[in-house]
Design a protein around this motif. Sequence first.
Motif, mmCIF file in Angstrom:
data_model
loop_
_atom_site.group_PDB
_atom_site.id
_atom_site.type_symbol
_atom_site.label_atom_id
_atom_site.label_comp_id
_atom_site.label_asym_id
_atom_site.label_seq_id
_atom_site.Cartn_x
_atom_site.Cartn_y
_atom_site.Cartn_z
ATOM 1 N N PHE A 252 0.819 -1.233 0.000
ATOM 2 C CA PHE A 252 0.000 0.000 0.000
ATOM 3 C C PHE A 252 0.847 1.275 0.000
ATOM 4 C CE2 PHE A 252 -2.082 -3.343 2.499
ATOM 5 C CZ PHE A 252 -3.106 -3.666 1.625
ATOM 6 N N VAL A 253 2.039 1.166 -0.515
ATOM 7 C CA VAL A 253 2.871 2.373 -0.627
ATOM 8 C C VAL A 253 2.283 3.267 -1.720
ATOM 9 C CG1 VAL A 253 5.153 3.248 -1.232
ATOM 10 C CG2 VAL A 253 4.918 1.175 0.156
ATOM 11 N N GLY A 254 2.158 4.547 -1.431
ATOM 12 C CA GLY A 254 1.659 5.488 -2.435
ATOM 13 C C GLY A 254 0.146 5.534 -2.547
ATOM 14 N N TYR A 255 -0.564 4.773 -1.695
ATOM 15 C CA TYR A 255 -2.038 4.824 -1.767
ATOM 16 C C TYR A 255 -2.580 6.198 -1.417
ATOM 17 C CZ TYR A 255 -3.261 -0.004 -2.865
ATOM 18 O OH TYR A 255 -3.461 -1.190 -3.506
ATOM 19 N N GLU A 256 -1.852 6.899 -0.497
ATOM 20 C CA GLU A 256 -2.320 8.245 -0.131
ATOM 21 C C GLU A 256 -2.314 9.165 -1.343
ATOM 22 O OE1 GLU A 256 0.238 6.704 1.392
ATOM 23 O OE2 GLU A 256 1.919 7.608 0.317
ATOM 24 N N LEU A 257 -1.330 8.944 -2.230
ATOM 25 C CA LEU A 257 -1.241 9.803 -3.409
ATOM 26 C C LEU A 257 -2.325 9.447 -4.424
ATOM 27 C CD1 LEU A 257 2.640 9.957 -3.784
ATOM 28 C CD2 LEU A 257 1.111 11.435 -2.489
ATOM 29 N N ASP A 258 -2.595 8.136 -4.554
ATOM 30 C CA ASP A 258 -3.701 7.722 -5.427
ATOM 31 C C ASP A 258 -5.008 8.327 -4.924
ATOM 32 O OD1 ASP A 258 -1.977 6.347 -6.939
ATOM 33 O OD2 ASP A 258 -2.619 4.336 -6.332
ATOM 34 N N ALA A 259 -5.182 8.308 -3.591
ATOM 35 C CA ALA A 259 -6.415 8.863 -3.017
ATOM 36 C C ALA A 259 -6.498 10.355 -3.325
ATOM 37 C CB ALA A 259 -6.443 8.633 -1.504
ATOM 38 N N ILE A 260 -5.390 11.075 -3.161
ATOM 39 C CA ILE A 260 -5.400 12.512 -3.457
ATOM 40 C C ILE A 260 -5.704 12.744 -4.935
ATOM 41 C CG2 ILE A 260 -3.974 14.607 -3.543
ATOM 42 C CD1 ILE A 260 -2.474 13.434 -1.064
ATOM 43 N N ALA A 261 -5.097 11.913 -5.800
ATOM 44 C CA ALA A 261 -5.358 12.032 -7.239
ATOM 45 C C ALA A 261 -6.840 11.846 -7.534
ATOM 46 C CB ALA A 261 -4.525 11.014 -8.005
ATOM 47 N N ALA A 262 -7.443 10.841 -6.901
ATOM 48 C CA ALA A 262 -8.868 10.589 -7.127
ATOM 49 C C ALA A 262 -9.701 11.789 -6.674
ATOM 50 C CB ALA A 262 -9.304 9.326 -6.386
ATOM 51 N N VAL A 263 -9.325 12.368 -5.539
ATOM 52 C CA VAL A 263 -10.072 13.525 -5.022
ATOM 53 C C VAL A 263 -9.984 14.687 -6.007
ATOM 54 C CG1 VAL A 263 -10.178 15.258 -3.188
ATOM 55 C CG2 VAL A 263 -9.737 12.874 -2.603
ATOM 56 N N VAL A 264 -8.776 14.944 -6.510
ATOM 57 C CA VAL A 264 -8.592 16.089 -7.408
ATOM 58 C C VAL A 264 -9.267 15.837 -8.755
ATOM 59 C CG1 VAL A 264 -6.887 17.460 -8.659
ATOM 60 C CG2 VAL A 264 -6.483 16.831 -6.289
ATOM 61 N N ILE A 265 -9.086 14.636 -9.303
ATOM 62 C CA ILE A 265 -9.755 14.312 -10.561
ATOM 63 C C ILE A 265 -11.263 14.346 -10.353
ATOM 64 C CG2 ILE A 265 -10.140 12.467 -12.255
ATOM 65 C CD1 ILE A 265 -7.184 11.762 -11.929
ATOM 66 N N GLY A 266 -11.695 14.078 -9.142
ATOM 67 C CA GLY A 266 -13.118 14.144 -8.811
ATOM 68 C C GLY A 266 -13.638 15.561 -8.670
ATOM 69 N N GLY A 267 -12.800 16.546 -8.911
ATOM 70 C CA GLY A 267 -13.295 17.920 -8.973
ATOM 71 C C GLY A 267 -13.209 18.689 -7.671
ATOM 72 N N THR A 268 -12.575 18.125 -6.654
ATOM 73 C CA THR A 268 -12.427 18.881 -5.405
ATOM 74 C C THR A 268 -11.188 19.770 -5.507
ATOM 75 O OG1 THR A 268 -13.488 17.153 -4.132
ATOM 76 C CG2 THR A 268 -12.084 18.661 -2.918
ATOM 77 N N LEU A 269 -11.362 21.032 -5.143
ATOM 78 C CA LEU A 269 -10.242 21.955 -5.238
ATOM 79 C C LEU A 269 -9.256 21.718 -4.099
ATOM 80 C CD1 LEU A 269 -11.738 25.442 -6.205
ATOM 81 C CD2 LEU A 269 -11.201 23.495 -7.633
ATOM 82 N N LEU A 270 -7.965 21.658 -4.460
ATOM 83 C CA LEU A 270 -6.948 21.498 -3.417
ATOM 84 C C LEU A 270 -6.880 22.718 -2.510
ATOM 85 C CD1 LEU A 270 -3.971 19.726 -5.174
ATOM 86 C CD2 LEU A 270 -5.206 18.956 -3.169
ATOM 87 N N THR A 271 -7.446 23.828 -2.976
ATOM 88 C CA THR A 271 -7.459 25.030 -2.157
ATOM 89 C C THR A 271 -8.582 25.002 -1.125
ATOM 90 O OG1 THR A 271 -8.730 26.057 -3.922
ATOM 91 C CG2 THR A 271 -6.395 26.553 -3.847
#
Lengths: 331, 535
Positions: A252-271
């Motif tokens: 599960f290395v890098g899963y946090e980054l996949d999760a962040i990618a999914a959130v951003v691709i899902g239209g949530t603003l990182l701001t």
Amino acid sequence: MKLPFRLSIGRQHIPILATLAVLILVFAFGAIRHGDRNFASLYNIVSLFRGGAVIGIAAIGSTFIILSKGIDLSVGAVIALTTTIIAVLVSPQLGPGWHPAVVIPIALVIGTLFGTAQGCLIHFFELPPFLVTLAGMFLARGLAFSVHPQNIAIEHDAFHAMQSIGIPLGRSDVPLAVIVLLVFYAIAMFVSRYTNFGREVYTIGGDEPSARLMGVNIGRVKIGVYALGGLTAALAGVIATIDRGDGSPSEFVGYELDAIAAVVIGGTLLTGGVGFMIGTLLGVLILGLIRLIIDNEGTLSSWWTNISAGALLFGFILLQTVLVRLAKRSG
Amino acid sequence: MSESSTHPPLLLVRGVSKSFPGVRALDNVELTLRRGEVHALMGENGAGKSTLIKVLTGVYPHDGGTIEFDGRAISPASPRDAERAGISTVYQEVNLVPTLSVAENLCVGRFPTRGGLIRWGAARRRAETALERVGLKLRVGRQLDEYSLAIQQMVAIARALDAEAKLLILDEPTSSLDESEVDRLLELMDSLRSGGLAILFVTHFMGQVYRISDRITVLRNGAFVAESMAKDLPRFDLIGQMVGKDPEALRAREAEVRALHQKKAGGGTLARVNGLGKQGSVAPVGFEIGEGQTVGLGGLLGSGRTETARLIFGIDKADAGSLEIDGKAHRPGSPREAMALGIAMTPDDRKVNGIIPNLSVRDNIVLALQSKRGIWRRISPKAQRDLAAKYIASLNIKTSNAETPVGTLSGGNQQKVLLARWLAVNPRLFILDEPTRGIDVGAKGEIEHLVADLAEQGMSLVFISSELEEVARVSQRVVVLCDREQVGELEGEAISEHAILEMIARAGEKEEEGETGWKPVPLGDEERNERDGDG
């Protein structure tokens, strides 16, 4: 803003609509190109959800955290820690050999406490979430290895039983992982929209000083989102343990980054402050679809999955920047 | 008014003090508010207005004295606490969340719920009702930042009123609004006053104080100076109370500034703006700038003043016309090119575009000169110190020393640092965009005086301010803009605030149908059913 016609779609809806459009396009592309291999079959779609279940569940917490203008880098390590703890606790050789019905709640509590501790550090000491959760990532990963340094296969009847749970749908079964995924997204969407907590997450993500003046209890909300992040990461760990049938401190290395990618691709603003829970699920599906298409291509190496995901992520960040600029200009 | 003054006062602040380490921010302050009055709280920056408001709203606890509100002693522990007691506040910067919908901004913290779940229908209706009280009809499902700052400000007031306020504190509510928006706000204050609400009005704008206030309380250096009926307190006496000087001396100084500015500039023409314009920004404008002359750009907020300045300084590149300097036509494409022509500009929002708060006063002053010389020709530390010392002295910048971070200075002094930065490059044409916004009367006077001195020394200036009175006072030529178009020009004796306003009004009449000024967005039936989220 003056338009020649009336639109009842607000600015906040544009990113999620873009996500939906990308999902439809990617799916249509796959269905047309690989139609001969039953790309659009029910079986394929169920396995798409199944493949995204672990990241999808973990990304629920990440979505809340990012909406509050934070970030959580500890997700993958917490998943690994959870699987290891469960595997050890149910094992009669390595641990006490407790029943999963006892062990799973314990794992969820540990994950939640871990997240709560991170939230407390971030809130009370005003530390940057990036650093706190980076430290949390190392800590959880190290803990996982100290619990047990190797993969542990789980031999327990209850686990076999859970693995065979399935709701029949057409000619395939919907496995437990997918059921949990869908149920928790339903709950998360509900929480984000219909509870004070949910709206307060958006409020502090939008503008924290204003939120304070509006009477929002910043501490409760902030600690709450990180606790939730810990809980969903642990839940993702539980699902992963059931699905894989082992505890794995090194996975599960890098899963946090996949999760962040999914959130951003899902239209949530990182701001912070803008986005929808459902978007994250769509983001997970998009990432899964890309992987599926590239697997089906046969000739392409699997690294193309990462390349496409990277390009897509880049596109969404650009879209967000453009939208924020537009907002500034007209606002 | 006469009726309500027989009732006991709504708010009685007596002998309130507040100390911070090393500073006595409030010293024995008193304040009395009656129901149904607008009460102006005046004072220079640092006089203690903000501290008093923060004490009233529970941001700071007070050290001594009593606050009696609605017949009982209170000491609010948080803004929430104050709201519950009936004291609501709208701050200078709109303190709402731009990314939430209008309805949510009105309801966060007090959503109507059933069984712990938000009832969106009820929330929207509640938001609409709250907006009605301030005379607004908006699509409440829309994100707040889709509306203008003025509307956001009114939404903030609607939110404050929704908490069943008895006392509304407005802290500099008009500093980012244009004149027609200010009118709307003052009208609203008037109607709220008739409804029995007490309003504590904090502002730097004298004109607004006299238009709306019943009473005025003045603070100076944290201490109470006087409470007067607005109609019994002449403007000069008020300023005198605020700055602690004799009104006669002030009158003399103002006359002196006016005299300085009215002196006819002797030199020839420095620059000619020839139909400089840009699609979507401002229609072509043309005017002359004489040597040692101050040209004012007059107009309401959004009339194209800043846009014109940005074209001259090359921040935006003009797509029509030219800027003629020394008989040669230029079209600056970047501030760098404009600087090479001897032009300097201080931006309108000094916090965003100008001051670097963490750097020292010295670093901030040296910045423009260093960038003009290029990074290879470093200014020696000694030269830097001399430069900083020179401007700290000549502009009377109040700072403990040249190494103090600029962010810790007051607004007026930050503005002076910014002026010093550009004065250090010795420009021929200096554009000042809103140099007096949000700074106190004393500092304003000093900056006006400085403008006069610079013109006297032969520098040409372009002066932009929302306060038309100020533009009229310092300029020898005023270019009047309306709706991003030049609508006229005034010169010499003909310049007055009245004349500028008249010109703007006439321009407005010509296009009666135009989309100028403030208009509520109509709420169509289809939007009532609109949803504002997923779910």
